[in-house]
Design a protein around this motif. Structure first.
Motif, PDB file in Angstrom:
ATOM      1  N   ILE A  89       0.834  -1.205   0.000  1.00 18.22           N
ATOM      2  CA  ILE A  89       0.000   0.000   0.000  1.00 18.22           C
ATOM      3  C   ILE A  89       0.864   1.249   0.000  1.00 18.22           C
ATOM      4  O   ILE A  89       0.649   2.183  -0.774  1.00 18.22           O
ATOM      5  CB  ILE A  89      -0.952   0.002   1.207  1.00 18.22           C
ATOM      6  CG1 ILE A  89      -1.977  -1.134   1.089  1.00 18.22           C
ATOM      7  CG2 ILE A  89      -1.678   1.337   1.322  1.00 18.22           C
ATOM      8  CD1 ILE A  89      -2.837  -1.313   2.324  1.00 18.22           C
ATOM      9  N   LEU A  90       1.873   1.280   0.882  1.00 12.46           N
ATOM     10  CA  LEU A  90       2.717   2.461   0.990  1.00 12.46           C
ATOM     11  C   LEU A  90       3.571   2.665  -0.255  1.00 12.46           C
ATOM     12  O   LEU A  90       3.941   3.793  -0.574  1.00 12.46           O
ATOM     13  CB  LEU A  90       3.610   2.352   2.228  1.00 12.46           C
ATOM     14  CG  LEU A  90       2.876   2.417   3.572  1.00 12.46           C
ATOM     15  CD1 LEU A  90       3.832   2.130   4.720  1.00 12.46           C
ATOM     16  CD2 LEU A  90       2.198   3.763   3.763  1.00 12.46           C
ATOM     17  N   SER A  91       3.861   1.581  -0.976  1.00 14.28           N
ATOM     18  CA  SER A  91       4.651   1.694  -2.206  1.00 14.28           C
ATOM     19  C   SER A  91       3.812   2.154  -3.389  1.00 14.28           C
ATOM     20  O   SER A  91       4.336   2.693  -4.360  1.00 14.28           O
ATOM     21  CB  SER A  91       5.290   0.338  -2.552  1.00 14.28           C
ATOM     22  OG  SER A  91       6.190  -0.067  -1.557  1.00 14.28           O
ATOM     23  N   SER A  92       2.503   1.936  -3.296  1.00 17.85           N
ATOM     24  CA  SER A  92       1.651   2.244  -4.441  1.00 17.85           C
ATOM     25  C   SER A  92       0.808   3.486  -4.259  1.00 17.85           C
ATOM     26  O   SER A  92       0.636   4.269  -5.181  1.00 17.85           O
ATOM     27  CB  SER A  92       0.720   1.057  -4.732  1.00 17.85           C
ATOM     28  OG  SER A  92      -0.143   0.821  -3.630  1.00 17.85           O
ATOM     29  N   LYS A  93       0.290   3.685  -3.058  1.00 15.80           N
ATOM     30  CA  LYS A  93      -0.597   4.835  -2.841  1.00 15.80           C
ATOM     31  C   LYS A  93      -0.556   5.295  -1.387  1.00 15.80           C
ATOM     32  O   LYS A  93      -1.525   5.139  -0.647  1.00 15.80           O
ATOM     33  CB  LYS A  93      -2.037   4.479  -3.235  1.00 15.80           C
ATOM     34  CG  LYS A  93      -2.545   3.163  -2.639  1.00 15.80           C
ATOM     35  CD  LYS A  93      -4.000   2.906  -2.998  1.00 15.80           C
ATOM     36  CE  LYS A  93      -4.513   1.631  -2.357  1.00 15.80           C
ATOM     37  NZ  LYS A  93      -5.918   1.347  -2.695  1.00 15.80           N
ATOM     38  N   PRO A  94       0.577   5.870  -0.970  1.00 15.90           N
ATOM     39  CA  PRO A  94       0.686   6.326   0.414  1.00 15.90           C
ATOM     40  C   PRO A  94      -0.080   7.627   0.642  1.00 15.90           C
ATOM     41  O   PRO A  94       0.496   8.710   0.719  1.00 15.90           O
ATOM     42  CB  PRO A  94       2.192   6.522   0.596  1.00 15.90           C
ATOM     43  CG  PRO A  94       2.683   6.867  -0.765  1.00 15.90           C
ATOM     44  CD  PRO A  94       1.811   6.106  -1.726  1.00 15.90           C
ATOM     45  N   SER A  95      -1.391   7.542   0.736  1.00 20.56           N
ATOM     46  CA  SER A  95      -2.216   8.736   0.875  1.00 20.56           C
ATOM     47  C   SER A  95      -1.968   9.418   2.214  1.00 20.56           C
ATOM     48  O   SER A  95      -1.557   8.791   3.193  1.00 20.56           O
ATOM     49  CB  SER A  95      -3.699   8.360   0.763  1.00 20.56           C
ATOM     50  OG  SER A  95      -4.089   7.574   1.880  1.00 20.56           O
ATOM     51  N   LEU A  96      -2.233  10.714   2.245  1.00 18.11           N
ATOM     52  CA  LEU A  96      -2.067  11.472   3.485  1.00 18.11           C
ATOM     53  C   LEU A  96      -2.996  10.948   4.575  1.00 18.11           C
ATOM     54  O   LEU A  96      -2.622  10.916   5.746  1.00 18.11           O
ATOM     55  CB  LEU A  96      -2.344  12.951   3.226  1.00 18.11           C
ATOM     56  CG  LEU A  96      -1.236  13.753   2.558  1.00 18.11           C
ATOM     57  CD1 LEU A  96      -1.693  15.179   2.318  1.00 18.11           C
ATOM     58  CD2 LEU A  96       0.032  13.728   3.384  1.00 18.11           C
ATOM     59  N   SER A  97      -4.188  10.545   4.188  1.00 15.33           N
ATOM     60  CA  SER A  97      -5.130  10.042   5.184  1.00 15.33           C
ATOM     61  C   SER A  97      -4.599   8.756   5.822  1.00 15.33           C
ATOM     62  O   SER A  97      -4.770   8.532   7.028  1.00 15.33           O
ATOM     63  CB  SER A  97      -6.511   9.810   4.561  1.00 15.33           C
ATOM     64  OG  SER A  97      -6.436   8.866   3.511  1.00 15.33           O
ATOM     65  N   ILE A 228       1.010  16.576   9.132  1.00 13.24           N
ATOM     66  CA  ILE A 228       0.206  15.836   8.150  1.00 13.24           C
ATOM     67  C   ILE A 228      -1.175  16.453   8.010  1.00 13.24           C
ATOM     68  O   ILE A 228      -1.681  16.646   6.890  1.00 13.24           O
ATOM     69  CB  ILE A 228       0.102  14.351   8.551  1.00 13.24           C
ATOM     70  CG1 ILE A 228       1.483  13.683   8.476  1.00 13.24           C
ATOM     71  CG2 ILE A 228      -0.885  13.625   7.642  1.00 13.24           C
ATOM     72  CD1 ILE A 228       1.535  12.289   9.043  1.00 13.24           C
ATOM     73  N   GLU A 229      -1.794  16.791   9.132  1.00 15.33           N
ATOM     74  CA  GLU A 229      -3.129  17.392   9.092  1.00 15.33           C
ATOM     75  C   GLU A 229      -3.116  18.750   8.374  1.00 15.33           C
ATOM     76  O   GLU A 229      -4.089  19.107   7.715  1.00 15.33           O
ATOM     77  CB  GLU A 229      -3.669  17.545  10.506  1.00 15.33           C
ATOM     78  CG  GLU A 229      -4.058  16.218  11.156  1.00 15.33           C
ATOM     79  CD  GLU A 229      -4.527  16.371  12.589  1.00 15.33           C
ATOM     80  OE1 GLU A 229      -4.150  17.379  13.227  1.00 15.33           O
ATOM     81  OE2 GLU A 229      -5.258  15.480  13.076  1.00 15.33           O
ATOM     82  N   SER A 230      -2.007  19.481   8.496  1.00 16.17           N
ATOM     83  CA  SER A 230      -1.928  20.790   7.834  1.00 16.17           C
ATOM     84  C   SER A 230      -1.966  20.657   6.317  1.00 16.17           C
ATOM     85  O   SER A 230      -2.380  21.575   5.613  1.00 16.17           O
ATOM     86  CB  SER A 230      -0.641  21.515   8.257  1.00 16.17           C
ATOM     87  OG  SER A 230       0.503  20.885   7.696  1.00 16.17           O
ATOM     88  N   LYS A 231      -1.528  19.493   5.804  1.00 14.43           N
ATOM     89  CA  LYS A 231      -1.530  19.267   4.371  1.00 14.43           C
ATOM     90  C   LYS A 231      -2.858  18.651   3.884  1.00 14.43           C
ATOM     91  O   LYS A 231      -3.087  18.566   2.690  1.00 14.43           O
ATOM     92  CB  LYS A 231      -0.367  18.347   3.983  1.00 14.43           C
ATOM     93  CG  LYS A 231       1.001  18.945   4.250  1.00 14.43           C
ATOM     94  CD  LYS A 231       1.207  20.224   3.452  1.00 14.43           C
ATOM     95  CE  LYS A 231       2.562  20.833   3.737  1.00 14.43           C
ATOM     96  NZ  LYS A 231       2.792  22.079   2.942  1.00 14.43           N
ATOM     97  N   LEU A 232      -3.682  18.212   4.834  1.00 11.28           N
ATOM     98  CA  LEU A 232      -4.976  17.650   4.472  1.00 11.28           C
ATOM     99  C   LEU A 232      -6.059  18.709   4.346  1.00 11.28           C
ATOM    100  O   LEU A 232      -7.108  18.482   3.771  1.00 11.28           O
ATOM    101  CB  LEU A 232      -5.410  16.621   5.524  1.00 11.28           C
ATOM    102  CG  LEU A 232      -4.762  15.234   5.409  1.00 11.28           C
ATOM    103  CD1 LEU A 232      -5.069  14.414   6.658  1.00 11.28           C
ATOM    104  CD2 LEU A 232      -5.268  14.503   4.170  1.00 11.28           C
ATOM    105  N   VAL A 233      -5.795  19.868   4.922  1.00 11.60           N
ATOM    106  CA  VAL A 233      -6.799  20.951   4.903  1.00 11.60           C
ATOM    107  C   VAL A 233      -6.971  21.497   3.503  1.00 11.60           C
ATOM    108  O   VAL A 233      -5.997  21.730   2.811  1.00 11.60           O
ATOM    109  CB  VAL A 233      -6.366  22.087   5.863  1.00 11.60           C
ATOM    110  CG1 VAL A 233      -7.351  23.241   5.777  1.00 11.60           C
ATOM    111  CG2 VAL A 233      -6.265  21.572   7.274  1.00 11.60           C
TER     112      VAL A 233
END
Length: 233
Positions: A89-97, A228-233
């Motif tokens: 998962i982390l190699s393919s789509k390490p989403s911020l969430s 991380i949360e600052s980049k999700l806003v």
């Protein structure tokens, strides 16, 4: 050319199929090809294919039943604590969430592990944490890998907790840290972690003060979570 042992072929097929599944190559609604078709597509034996299917089933990625074929299961069924699954998962789509959720797990676990380390760590375990901190300082001088040193520091605290459940989570934590630490350091614009803050964690553990140790770890994890949360806003 010498052929690969069957076990190696099974592991390679498990990796290839698992990585394809998490990337969405085989959607939930469509499932996987039959075992016979997989043998042809990946040029492996029927027995190696069957074993790979069993391994992926154990990881929660697929189900294989007579007359139903091989079906891809929804992400909610995947074993996120399986290091192979997490790595794919982390190699393919390490989403911020996903990184946020992982950091929340760290907040729930690592401060308590540090508190337990303050109470339970042996001299040898304290030396391991000390060595990891020294590696972090050397990494600042370009003499060690900053990511590997940082991971060694945090996982050595888990081991020093002498809690068998925490100890068994070291590989899981290490796997995800390779992505999350790299990301948060990138946001901060620094190659490595703050050595002084990590030195403070070690000092609190050495002083056998569990509450201070817990708070010291909470401080750096809350900072990472806020980044991380600052980049999700």
């Amino acid at each position: 050319m010498k052929s690969q042992p069957r076990q190696n072929l099974t592991q390679q097929l498990t990796h290839d199929l698992g990585f394809a599944i998490v990337r969405g190559v085989y959607p939930v609604s469509e499932g996987l090809p039959s075992e016979a078709d997989l043998c042809i597509k990946y040029d492996v034996s029927r027995s190696a294919t069957r074993e790979a299917v069993k391994m992926l089933s154990a990881k929660g990625l697929i189900s294989s039943r007579p007359k139903q074929g091989i079906r891809v299961l929804p992400e909610s069924s995947w074993n996120m604590f399986d290091t192979d699954v997490l790595r794919w998962i982390l190699s393919s789509k390490p989403s911020l969430s996903l990184l946020k959720e992982f950091t929340q797990v760290r907040v729930a676990l690592e401060p308590q592990a540090a508190a337990l380390a303050a109470l339970n760590a042996t001299a040898e375990q304290l030396a391991e944490i000390d060595n990891a901190l020294a590696r972090m300082a050397e990494a600042d001088e370009g003499l060690d890998d900053p990511l590997e040193a940082d991971i060694a520091f945090h996982t050595s605290i888990l081991v020093a907790s002498n809690n068998r459940f925490f100890v068994q989570l070291t590989e899981f934590i290490s796997t995800a840290l390779r992505v999350s630490i790299r990301y948060t350091n990138h946001i901060k614009g620094v190659p490595g972690a703050d050595v002084a803050k990590h030195a403070n964690i070690l000092e609190t553990i050495k002083s056998r003060d569990p509450e201070r140790a817990k708070k010291a770890v909470e401080t750096i994890l809350e900072e990472a979570l806020q980044l991380i949360e600052s980049k999700l806003v």
